[in-house]
Design a protein around this motif. Structure first.
Motif, short mmCIF file in Angstrom:
data_model
loop_
_atom_site.label_atom_id
_atom_site.label_comp_id
_atom_site.label_asym_id
_atom_site.label_seq_id
_atom_site.Cartn_x
_atom_site.Cartn_y
_atom_site.Cartn_z
N ALA A 38 0.81 -1.22 0.00
CA ALA A 38 0.00 0.00 0.00
C ALA A 38 0.84 1.27 0.00
O ALA A 38 0.35 2.35 -0.34
N THR A 137 -3.98 -1.14 -2.30
CA THR A 137 -4.45 -1.66 -1.01
C THR A 137 -5.24 -2.95 -1.20
O THR A 137 -5.78 -3.22 -2.27
N GLU A 139 -8.57 -4.59 0.00
CA GLU A 139 -9.83 -4.14 0.59
C GLU A 139 -10.62 -5.26 1.23
O GLU A 139 -11.57 -5.01 1.97
N GLY A 153 -7.84 -2.47 -4.00
CA GLY A 153 -8.44 -1.15 -4.03
C GLY A 153 -8.69 -0.63 -5.42
O GLY A 153 -9.52 0.27 -5.62
N ASP A 167 1.66 -6.88 6.97
CA ASP A 167 1.35 -5.45 6.82
C ASP A 167 1.44 -4.67 8.12
O ASP A 167 0.77 -3.66 8.30
#
Length: 408
Positions: A38, A137, A139, A153, A167
């Motif tokens: 991300a 990202t 989601e 994302g 993460d």
């Protein structure tokens, strides 16, 4: 949008996520791996921090073909001293000393700039054909039969047999999986910065136990040192906002004058400190690694090395299961990784918690007791050797092969 198919999706492009991808792909080049990060592209180059890489981790990086490149910028820790005093004390008596080698010519740890380590890992990932999706990202994800469907994302869906969550300590993937944590805050923050000093450090690391918490001086190349300076959170926030003159004056009170004039040459950052332990490391189709599985106090300098131990154990678990034709994302396979890592993680979490509570106070009876204990350990070479061996992260014959410098 069309679905993309992989064997493994790694969520998180820090050193643990990239190292896991590289370790697995190096031993099983047919496995298709994608890393979803991300963070913006190239942001890792701005990380001015440095980390202690224990001998077990350096052996792993050697077996992955990375250590020779990293070693060019690494500073070996040749010895270590431990003191216990108040900030105002004119003299800080040394209660404990450690030789820095676990074997002739092999230091128990090296200090490595983070951008050097991550850069080497990313170049190796590119060489191995690992896809890194930057600025994207995750989601959500959903298990369907023998796969997990990972929604990104940007609207794409990745279908994989396994999702590795790397993460960070505030892991969204861990939360999405419904994995609970044990967590508490210490009310402390760690101030991290880099200083240049006038005299050579000769590779010596120092840990000064002060009433607010440990103050660690870790040697870097070119007469520089990385500092991990623990203060109560409100004091840390105040110090970060002070001008250079006040900050350096407070720094000098703790650092001392033995290395001559000091100059802050790195950005100052403060990070809240706490203990976070995941109640589970695995569920069907997902495995936690690194800070997503455990976040501990930096008092023992083991945070990153615990992440690398996760990498070694998880990579061996996955590669061996794949060679046997097993489903690499099944809970029965991933349980081996969990059994391998949970006790070590719990043990290190408890150790760091007890050490922080024992040394981050100014009680006279407690100080007398802990100083007696430090002095006792200093007079017992066999016990000191045991502690150094533990800190080095080199396992016994039943530990992950990568940490012994052996291929999977």
């Amino acid at each position: 949008m069309a679905q993309e198919t992989y064997d493994i999706v790694v969520g998180g492009g820090g050193y643990v996520g990239i190292a896991a991808a590289v370790a697995i792909r190096s031993a099983a080049p047919h496995l298709r791996i994608v890393v979803i990060d991300a963070a913006p592209a190239q942001v890792w180059r701005k990380d001015q921090r440095a980390s202690a890489i224990a001998a077990g981790a350096s052996r792993m990086l050697t077996s992955m073909g990375l250590w020779d490149e990293i070693l060019k910028e690494a500073q070996p820790i040749t010895d270590m001293i431990v003191t216990d005093s108040r900030t105002s004390d004119p003299v800080r008596p040394i209660f404990l000393t450690f030789d820095g080698e676990i074997a002739p010519g092999e230091p128990f740890a090296h200090m490595v700039p983070n951008y050097v380590m991550v850069g080497a890992l990313r170049r190796k990932a590119e060489e191995l054909g690992i896809t890194i999706e930057q600025g994207v990202t995750v989601e959500g994800f959903e298990n369907q039969n023998a796969s997990t469907h990972v929604l990104l994302g940007d609207g794409r869906t990745l279908v994989a047999r396994l999702l590795i969550a790397a993460d960070g300590v505030r892991s969204r993937l861990r939360d999405m999986a419904g994995i609970k944590t044990v967590h508490w805050s210490y009310g402390q923050s760690g101030i991290v910065t880099t200083v240049a000093h006038e005299r050579p450090h000769h590779g010596r690391a120092e840990e000064h136990f002060l009433p607010a918490g440990p103050f660690a001086i870790l040697p870097l190349k070119d007469n520089r040192a990385s500092l991990v300076w623990t203060e109560r959170t409100e004091d840390a926030e105040r110090l970060i906002k002070e001008d250079d003159l006040v900050f350096e004056a407070e720094l000098e009170r703790r650092f001392g004058h033995k290395l001559g004039a000091l100059e802050v040459v790195g950005a100052r950052r403060a990070y809240p400190l706490g203990l976070t332990l995941a109640r589970e490391f695995v569920r069907e189709r997902i495995a936690l690694a690194g800070d997503a599985a455990h976040g501990i106090h930096p008092i023992a300098g083991q945070g990153l090395n615990m992440g690398f131990r996760d990498v070694a154990a998880l990579a061996e678990t996955i590669v061996e299961a794949d060679r046997l034709g097993l489903d690499i994302g099944s809970l029965s396979v991933l349980e081996r990784y969990q059994l391998w890592r949970r006790f070590d993680t719990f043990q290190m979490g408890v150790t760091s918690d007890v050490l922080n509570r024992l040394f981050s106070n100014d009680s006279t009876p407690v100080r007398a007791l802990r100083d007696f204990g430090l002095g006792l350990v200093d007079r017992m070479p066999a016990l000191k050797s045991f502690f150094i061996r533990q800190a080095s992260g080199v396992p016994g014959s039943d530990g992950p092969r990568l940490l012994r410098g052996e291929p999977i």
